[in-house]
Design an enzyme around this catalytic site. Structure first.
Site, PDB file in Angstrom:
ATOM      1  N   VAL A 131      -3.326 -65.608   6.399  1.00 44.37           N
ATOM      2  CA  VAL A 131      -2.840 -66.994   6.346  1.00 44.37           C
ATOM      3  C   VAL A 131      -3.733 -67.898   7.205  1.00 44.37           C
ATOM      4  O   VAL A 131      -4.070 -69.016   6.819  1.00 44.37           O
ATOM      5  CB  VAL A 131      -1.360 -67.079   6.781  1.00 44.37           C
ATOM      6  CG1 VAL A 131      -0.902 -68.525   6.888  1.00 44.37           C
ATOM      7  CG2 VAL A 131      -0.464 -66.324   5.800  1.00 44.37           C
ATOM      8  N   GLY A 132      -4.151 -67.380   8.351  1.00 42.13           N
ATOM      9  CA  GLY A 132      -5.019 -68.161   9.237  1.00 42.13           C
ATOM     10  C   GLY A 132      -6.309 -68.572   8.537  1.00 42.13           C
ATOM     11  O   GLY A 132      -6.792 -69.698   8.700  1.00 42.13           O
ATOM     12  N   CYS A 175       1.055 -58.909  18.227  1.00 43.85           N
ATOM     13  CA  CYS A 175      -0.360 -59.023  17.864  1.00 43.85           C
ATOM     14  C   CYS A 175      -1.163 -58.107  18.766  1.00 43.85           C
ATOM     15  O   CYS A 175      -2.206 -57.600  18.384  1.00 43.85           O
ATOM     16  CB  CYS A 175      -0.816 -60.456  18.026  1.00 43.85           C
ATOM     17  SG  CYS A 175      -0.452 -61.132  19.657  1.00 43.85           S
ATOM     18  N   GLU A 234      -4.433 -68.163  16.350  1.00 44.79           N
ATOM     19  CA  GLU A 234      -4.134 -66.943  17.122  1.00 44.79           C
ATOM     20  C   GLU A 234      -3.645 -65.921  16.120  1.00 44.79           C
ATOM     21  O   GLU A 234      -2.520 -66.009  15.622  1.00 44.79           O
ATOM     22  CB  GLU A 234      -3.042 -67.237  18.167  1.00 44.79           C
ATOM     23  CG  GLU A 234      -3.397 -68.317  19.177  1.00 44.79           C
ATOM     24  CD  GLU A 234      -4.383 -67.852  20.225  1.00 44.79           C
ATOM     25  OE1 GLU A 234      -4.681 -66.640  20.273  1.00 44.79           O
ATOM     26  OE2 GLU A 234      -4.879 -68.700  20.984  1.00 44.79           O
ATOM     27  N   LYS A 280       6.719 -76.020  12.265  1.00 50.08           N
ATOM     28  CA  LYS A 280       7.289 -75.243  11.157  1.00 50.08           C
ATOM     29  C   LYS A 280       7.799 -73.949  11.774  1.00 50.08           C
ATOM     30  O   LYS A 280       7.024 -73.107  12.220  1.00 50.08           O
ATOM     31  CB  LYS A 280       6.204 -74.953  10.108  1.00 50.08           C
ATOM     32  CG  LYS A 280       6.724 -74.829   8.690  1.00 50.08           C
ATOM     33  CD  LYS A 280       7.688 -73.670   8.448  1.00 50.08           C
ATOM     34  CE  LYS A 280       6.922 -72.397   8.195  1.00 50.08           C
ATOM     35  NZ  LYS A 280       7.817 -71.210   8.186  1.00 50.08           N
ATOM     36  N   GLU A 327      -3.711 -54.229   9.930  1.00 53.69           N
ATOM     37  CA  GLU A 327      -2.655 -54.448  10.930  1.00 53.69           C
ATOM     38  C   GLU A 327      -1.298 -54.216  10.264  1.00 53.69           C
ATOM     39  O   GLU A 327      -1.003 -54.815   9.230  1.00 53.69           O
ATOM     40  CB  GLU A 327      -2.725 -55.886  11.460  1.00 53.69           C
ATOM     41  CG  GLU A 327      -1.742 -56.108  12.588  1.00 53.69           C
ATOM     42  CD  GLU A 327      -1.557 -57.576  12.939  1.00 53.69           C
ATOM     43  OE1 GLU A 327      -1.593 -58.415  12.018  1.00 53.69           O
ATOM     44  OE2 GLU A 327      -1.357 -57.875  14.110  1.00 53.69           O
ATOM     45  N   SER A 335      -0.685 -64.253  10.749  1.00 49.92           N
ATOM     46  CA  SER A 335      -1.589 -63.234  10.203  1.00 49.92           C
ATOM     47  C   SER A 335      -2.979 -63.805   9.927  1.00 49.92           C
ATOM     48  O   SER A 335      -3.154 -65.003   9.710  1.00 49.92           O
ATOM     49  CB  SER A 335      -0.994 -62.688   8.907  1.00 49.92           C
ATOM     50  OG  SER A 335      -0.895 -63.726   7.960  1.00 49.92           O
TER      51      SER A 335
HETATM   52  P1  NAD Z   1       2.468 -64.882   8.683  1.00 49.57           P
HETATM   53  O1  NAD Z   1       1.047 -65.319   8.756  1.00 49.57           O
HETATM   54  O2  NAD Z   1       2.971 -64.362   7.404  1.00 49.57           O
HETATM   55  O3  NAD Z   1       3.447 -66.116   9.064  1.00 49.57           O
HETATM   56  C1  NAD Z   1       3.331 -66.826  10.261  1.00 49.57           C
HETATM   57  C2  NAD Z   1       3.864 -68.235  10.057  1.00 49.57           C
HETATM   58  O4  NAD Z   1       3.034 -68.877   9.103  1.00 49.57           O
HETATM   59  C3  NAD Z   1       5.293 -68.290   9.489  1.00 49.57           C
HETATM   60  O5  NAD Z   1       5.972 -69.383  10.051  1.00 49.57           O
HETATM   61  C4  NAD Z   1       5.065 -68.537   8.008  1.00 49.57           C
HETATM   62  O6  NAD Z   1       6.119 -69.196   7.382  1.00 49.57           O
HETATM   63  C5  NAD Z   1       3.831 -69.426   8.051  1.00 49.57           C
HETATM   64  N1  NAD Z   1       3.033 -69.399   6.814  1.00 49.57           N
HETATM   65  C6  NAD Z   1       2.923 -68.400   5.907  1.00 49.57           C
HETATM   66  N2  NAD Z   1       2.127 -68.778   4.894  1.00 49.57           N
HETATM   67  C7  NAD Z   1       1.708 -70.033   5.172  1.00 49.57           C
HETATM   68  C8  NAD Z   1       0.857 -70.963   4.509  1.00 49.57           C
HETATM   69  N3  NAD Z   1       0.270 -70.673   3.360  1.00 49.57           N
HETATM   70  N4  NAD Z   1       0.628 -72.157   5.090  1.00 49.57           N
HETATM   71  C9  NAD Z   1       1.202 -72.461   6.276  1.00 49.57           C
HETATM   72  N5  NAD Z   1       2.027 -71.636   6.944  1.00 49.57           N
HETATM   73  C10 NAD Z   1       2.272 -70.432   6.409  1.00 49.57           C
HETATM   74  O7  NAD Z   1       2.656 -63.862   9.867  1.00 49.57           O
HETATM   75  P2  NAD Z   1       3.950 -63.001  10.243  1.00 49.57           P
HETATM   76  O8  NAD Z   1       3.952 -61.769   9.442  1.00 49.57           O
HETATM   77  O9  NAD Z   1       5.129 -63.881  10.259  1.00 49.57           O
HETATM   78  O10 NAD Z   1       3.590 -62.653  11.759  1.00 49.57           O
HETATM   79  C11 NAD Z   1       2.844 -61.563  12.120  1.00 49.57           C
HETATM   80  C12 NAD Z   1       1.388 -61.918  12.362  1.00 49.57           C
HETATM   81  O11 NAD Z   1       1.279 -62.833  13.460  1.00 49.57           O
HETATM   82  C13 NAD Z   1       0.588 -60.700  12.757  1.00 49.57           C
HETATM   83  O12 NAD Z   1      -0.650 -60.735  12.111  1.00 49.57           O
HETATM   84  C14 NAD Z   1       0.403 -60.870  14.253  1.00 49.57           C
HETATM   85  O13 NAD Z   1      -0.691 -60.185  14.794  1.00 49.57           O
HETATM   86  C15 NAD Z   1       0.278 -62.352  14.358  1.00 49.57           C
HETATM   87  N6  NAD Z   1       0.532 -62.814  15.725  1.00 49.57           N
HETATM   88  C16 NAD Z   1      -0.536 -63.231  16.489  1.00 49.57           C
HETATM   89  C17 NAD Z   1      -0.346 -63.608  17.819  1.00 49.57           C
HETATM   90  C18 NAD Z   1      -1.514 -64.052  18.671  1.00 49.57           C
HETATM   91  O14 NAD Z   1      -1.276 -64.675  19.715  1.00 49.57           O
HETATM   92  N7  NAD Z   1      -2.750 -63.741  18.313  1.00 49.57           N
HETATM   93  C19 NAD Z   1       0.938 -63.582  18.354  1.00 49.57           C
HETATM   94  C20 NAD Z   1       2.008 -63.151  17.557  1.00 49.57           C
HETATM   95  C21 NAD Z   1       1.786 -62.772  16.243  1.00 49.57           C
END
Ligand code: NAD
Length: 490
Positions: A236-237, A288, A254, A179, A387, A233
């Site tokens: 969501v995780g 992140c 992650e 996705k 964050e 995030s």
């Molecule tokens: P997000 O969680 O909003 O979205 C990330 C992905 O998840 C997107 O593709 C989004 O469409 C999808 N998503 C959103 N809701 C979902 C659901 N209910 N079910 C399944 N998929 C869903 O995060 P963001 O704002 O796009 O990215 C920033 C976040 O990512 C920050 O928290 C950052 O720290 C984290 N991040 C972590 C790492 C790591 O390696 N730890 C690396 C990069 C970014």
């Protein structure tokens, strides 16, 4: 709009074909640097995801039967395709994220290095041979593919995020349904195109475009998806862990960070200031691993604060190669940050620099936030605990090492941590005691290498590690094999 790099309407890649969403709906993707339309994107829903999973499921068994060395050779072809198209990939990343071409090119180099690493892992997909406590018995482990891997990625470093997941998932013999991030659809499309050109069998890499709740959630729920690997995030995780946990699917998370950057009284302040600014503001703070909590010993606090604040005021903002940082990914993200800073201001925080949107002629159509430094905030204020994923850092004054370590660890997150000191004892004690998955001495809070396992503690993850050989544990099952022989039948 640059139409030569990718289509003006970005479709899904399903079963080796480009397909619009079944609903025939599209959404707009804007360039964060100027607010202009980059492309329209397939707005996929559950049915599209189901098609992709079915296609992946059909294709996976023969990929699983392909010797890992041959899988590696195919991945190598994909890497060569990425090298051949590195400029195009970097242009696309730059266009979609608003970051400079220079940074996008460097990010693409990182993704290529990662692909090379995993292509080589085809020759090293080791299990373990060991002894048995029973006579005439041999014990070993072998790696087996899981089946269909569901990958979900964010937009901040789009080509690197894709490579981190696609290459290890494929080398382990899985078929992939990815996705794509809704803010970087074209980068994912190009990867689909390159893998297609490289001859990866159809349906081993399916790419679904769309929003998280509409196109990501059905992937997490699908009973045929054996492993979910999610970067994004914490909120969501947590949801993904819960939903996938219901059906006991394997999950790798992650997640976010609120990473401490400690400056001791014996630090090389020049070096520390350089890395503090890079940690807080490079990639517009959308990491992140960004250094958003700068913890400074009292003795050098005033001097260090003045150094970083005056330098932050002179950072160049824009999306050319001469600029230090670009826009944030979309307007909603920008508005969230502005209200977080406003909330802190109302609670008595001092905004040392920044805190506003750039509205001059050059920047007003883009989503630019001035690099922001804040002091006089408590460790449990929202601004210290949430964050923000943008160019915002808070400064904290501490008495000594013990107080610095305690404050560094006083967080719900535990992704990365950095200390600046010339004292070996302090440095090593910090790396041992800081509650983080990554500890760094005398550089930035960010930066990882393909062969090293990255990941966080506490709310920064669920304990899995990617990339490195550790990612092979995410994307494969271990099977114990016992072979019993009868020496009398020799
Ligand atoms: P997000 O969680 O909003 O979205 C990330 C992905 O998840 C997107 O593709 C989004 O469409 C999808 N998503 C959103 N809701 C979902 C659901 N209910 N079910 C399944 N998929 C869903 O995060 P963001 O704002 O796009 O990215 C920033 C976040 O990512 C920050 O928290 C950052 O720290 C984290 N991040 C972590 C790492 C790591 O390696 N730890 C690396 C990069 C970014």
């Amino acid at each position: 709009m640059k139409t030569s790099l990718f289509p003006t309407e970005i479709p899904n890649w399903i079963d080796g074909q480009q397909r619009p969403a079944i609903s025939c709906e599209w959404f707009d993707k804007l360039n964060p640097a100027d607010g202009r339309l980059v492309c329209r994107v397939a707005r996929s829903l559950t049915k599209d995801v189901h098609q992709a999973v079915q296609a992946a499921k059909r294709a996976q068994p023969s990929w699983a039967d392909t010797p890992p060395v041959q899988r590696g050779l195919l991945l190598h072809k994909i890497v060569l395709g990425m090298e051949a198209r590195q400029r195009e990939i970097a242009q696309t990343v730059a266009l979609e994220t608003g970051k400079s071409y220079r940074d996008a090119y460097a990010e693409t180099s990182g993704a290529i290095a990662l692909g090379l690493f995993y292509a080589g892992e085809g020759q090293r997909l080791y299990g373990r041979t060991t002894t048995s406590g029973i006579c005439d018995r041999f014990a070993m482990t072998i790696r087996q593919p899981i089946g269909v891997a569901g990958l979900i990625v964010p937009a901040n470093t789009p080509i690197a995020n894709l490579a981190w997941k696609i290459f290890p998932a494929l080398i382990c013999g899985n078929a992939v349904v990815l996705k794509a991030a809704e803010d970087t659809p074209a980068t994912a499309w190009i990867v689909g195109h390159i893998t297609h050109e490289a001859g990866l069998p159809a349906a081993l890499l399916n790419i679904i475009q769309g929003y998280g709740e509409e196109a990501g959630a059905p992937l997490v729920e699908h009973p045929d998806v054996g492993v979910i690997s999610f970067t994004g995030s914490t909120a969501v995780g947590r949801d993904i862990q819960r939903v996938a946990g219901e059906r006991l699917a394997k999950v790798s998370l992650e997640l976010g960070g609120k990473n401490p950057f400690v400056v001791c009284d014996d630090a090389d302040l020049e070096n520390a200031a350089k890395w503090a600014l890079l940690s807080a503001f490079s990639n517009a703070g959308q990491r992140c691993a960004s250094g958003s909590r700068i913890i400074v010993f009292d003795v050098v606090y005033d001097q260090f604060r003045d150094m970083v604040v005056s330098r932050a005021k002179h950072l160049k903002i824009g999306s050319t190669d001469d600029d230090d940082l670009g826009p944030v990914i979309n307007e909603a993200q920008l508005n969230r940050m502005l209200s977080a800073v406003e909330g802190a201001r109302q609670k008595g925080a001092s905004i040392l620099t920044g805190g506003y949107r750039l509205t001059d002629l050059t920047h007003r159509d883009g989503f630019y936030m001035a690099p922001t430094m804040i002091e006089n905030v408590g460790p449990h204020d929202d601004i210290s605990t949430t964050e923000l994923f943008g160019p915002i850092a808070c400064l904290y004054r501490v008495k000594d090492f013990a107080e610095a370590l305690a404050l560094a660890n006083d967080s719900l997150y535990g992704l990365t941590a950095c200390i600046h000191t010339r004292n070996l004892h302090r440095a090593i004690q910090f790396t041992q005691k800081v509650q983080a998955g990554v500890a760094i001495v005398n550089a930035g809070t960010y930066g990882s290498e393909p062969h090293m396992p990255f990941g966080g503690l506490k709310q920064s993850g669920n304990g899995s590690r990617e990339p490195g050989t550790e990612a092979l544990d995410v994307y494969s099952h271990l099977k114990d094999v016992y072979i019993n022989i009868n020496p009398h039948e020799v």
